[in-house]
Design an enzyme around this catalytic site. Structure first.
Site, PDB file in Angstrom:
ATOM      1  NE  ARG A   1      -3.545  -2.157   2.868  1.00 20.13           N
ATOM      2  CZ  ARG A   1      -3.279  -3.281   3.516  1.00 20.13           C
ATOM      3  NH1 ARG A   1      -2.066  -3.466   4.057  1.00 20.13           N
ATOM      4  NH2 ARG A   1      -4.181  -4.236   3.642  1.00 20.13           N
TER       5      ARG A   1
ATOM      6  CE  LYS B   1      -6.241  -0.517   4.833  1.00 20.61           C
ATOM      7  NZ  LYS B   1      -7.585  -0.726   4.238  1.00 20.61           N
TER       8      LYS B   1
ATOM      9  CG  HIS C   1      -5.437   0.800  -4.583  1.00 20.75           C
ATOM     10  ND1 HIS C   1      -4.891   0.362  -3.398  1.00 20.75           N
ATOM     11  CD2 HIS C   1      -6.696   0.287  -4.634  1.00 20.75           C
ATOM     12  CE1 HIS C   1      -5.780  -0.375  -2.743  1.00 20.75           C
ATOM     13  NE2 HIS C   1      -6.880  -0.439  -3.466  1.00 20.75           N
TER      14      HIS C   1
ATOM     15  NE  ARG D   1      -3.057  -3.423  -1.443  1.00 18.08           N
ATOM     16  CZ  ARG D   1      -2.606  -4.247  -0.498  1.00 18.08           C
ATOM     17  NH1 ARG D   1      -1.316  -4.496  -0.398  1.00 18.08           N
ATOM     18  NH2 ARG D   1      -3.450  -4.808   0.362  1.00 18.08           N
TER      19      ARG D   1
ATOM     20  CG  HIS E   1      -6.517  -8.368   1.471  1.00 21.77           C
ATOM     21  ND1 HIS E   1      -6.833  -8.817   0.196  1.00 21.77           N
ATOM     22  CD2 HIS E   1      -6.216  -7.049   1.323  1.00 21.77           C
ATOM     23  CE1 HIS E   1      -6.727  -7.831  -0.666  1.00 21.77           C
ATOM     24  NE2 HIS E   1      -6.357  -6.747  -0.003  1.00 21.77           N
TER      25      HIS E   1
ATOM     26  CE1 TYR F   1      -6.697  -8.382  -7.694  1.00 21.40           C
ATOM     27  CE2 TYR F   1      -6.974  -8.837  -5.363  1.00 21.40           C
ATOM     28  CZ  TYR F   1      -6.613  -7.989  -6.374  1.00 21.40           C
ATOM     29  OH  TYR F   1      -6.162  -6.724  -6.083  1.00 21.40           O
TER      30      TYR F   1
END
Length: 306
Positions: free
Chosen positions: A139, A164, A243, A246, A269, A278
């Protein structure tokens, strides 16, 4: 109590009780300030009709479904906070329906376009930056926050990334990314500010800034670097962003045979549902695999030829 004071109290709760990061707090603050500016009356007194009118106006202002979902989420959490604090006796967001998530795969670039973009990098720093966004799927917030100590040591082919929620993950690096980083490290001193006070702040970061107050490169500067490289590579700048790189990383992994659990881990994630966008890339690859490798499919092809 004013709306501004309520928003500040809500943000303090997120930070103190939930450990929300600075980027998360900034996003909530922006969303709630937008609502405060556009909702009829005040957020404290707004009824369900006023909140629904505000949400309906988001699409009319050209905001995307993803932004609308985020604004609704911010409002819901804000009003739940007011309920818990007995500041309000009702929740005006209870009837809101968030826009459905798009199932379309986000924009991406081909392998050939990625190669052109990397070749178009203006200097070793920019090349290393692009290699990490694409080659490691970082990110942009993770990229600009990389401390100098995150740089791989000799013989090391990975980095530890803080993603995150402060969660760390191990990111494997390929030879091109390692080579680009090594060259960047050799030339990095030139990007440090001359003034000692600024230099002390900047030298802590893998990608330092000459002018930013905290010494690290800004996300806006990363976007500018990508835009310049895109123009030089003959790619429309509107198709290139951190993005997008990524997404290209994840898409090319799946096309190359990686399973979704592996991609989930590499992207950082928390939920596999986020990675499932995906799925149709994997489905296309598996369909081709069955059609070209399964013995019954090959038998049918021979029968058709006969």
């Amino acid at each position: 109590m004013s709306d501004s004071a309520l928003i500040e109290a809500f943000l303090e709760m997120l930070s103190a009780e939930r450990g929300a990061r600075a980027n998360t707090l900034d996003a909530y603050a922006r969303d709630l300030e937008d609502a405060r500016a556009h909702v009829r009356g005040t957020l404290l007194s707004a009824d369900a009709a006023a909140i629904e009118a505000y949400v309906a106006g988001l699409s009319q202002r050209g905001l995307s479904a993803a932004t609308t979902r985020r604004r609704i989420s911010a409002l819901r959490q804000f009003y739940r906070f007011l309920l818990q604090e007995n500041t309000r006796a009702d929740d005006p967001t209870s009837r809101l329906d968030a826009p459905k998530r798009s199932k379309a795969l986000p924009k991406t670039l081909s392998v050939e376009e990625i190669e052109r973009l990397i070749d178009a990098a203006a200097n070793p720093r920019d090349k290393a930056l692009i290699e990490l966004l694409y080659g490691a799927g970082l990110r942009v917030s993770e990229l600009v926050s990389l401390p100098l100590r995150a740089a791989p040591k000799p013989g090391q082919a990975h980095m530890v990334i803080e993603g995150k929620g402060g969660k760390e993950r191990l990111v494997a690096l390929g030879r091109p990314a390692l080579a680009a980083l090594a060259l960047h490290m050799e030339t990095r001193e030139a990007a440090l500010p001359k003034l000692e006070a600024q230099r002390e702040k900047a030298k802590r970061w893998l990608f330092p800034s000459m002018s930013a107050a905290d010494g690290k490169m800004t996300r806006r500067r990363v976007a500018q670097i990508l835009e310049s490289a895109a123009v030089k590579a003959g790619i429309s700048p509107s198709r290139v962003s951190p993005h997008v790189l990524r997404h290209a990383f994840a898409t090319h992994l799946v096309e190359g045979g990686a399973d979704l659990r592996t991609v989930q881990t590499l992207l950082g994630h928390a939920d596999i549902a986020t990675t499932q966008i995906y799925t149709h890339v994997a489905e296309g690859r598996l369909k081709t695999l069955v059609e070209t490798k399964h013995p019954l499919s090959r038998k049918l092809e021979r029968d058709d030829e006969e």
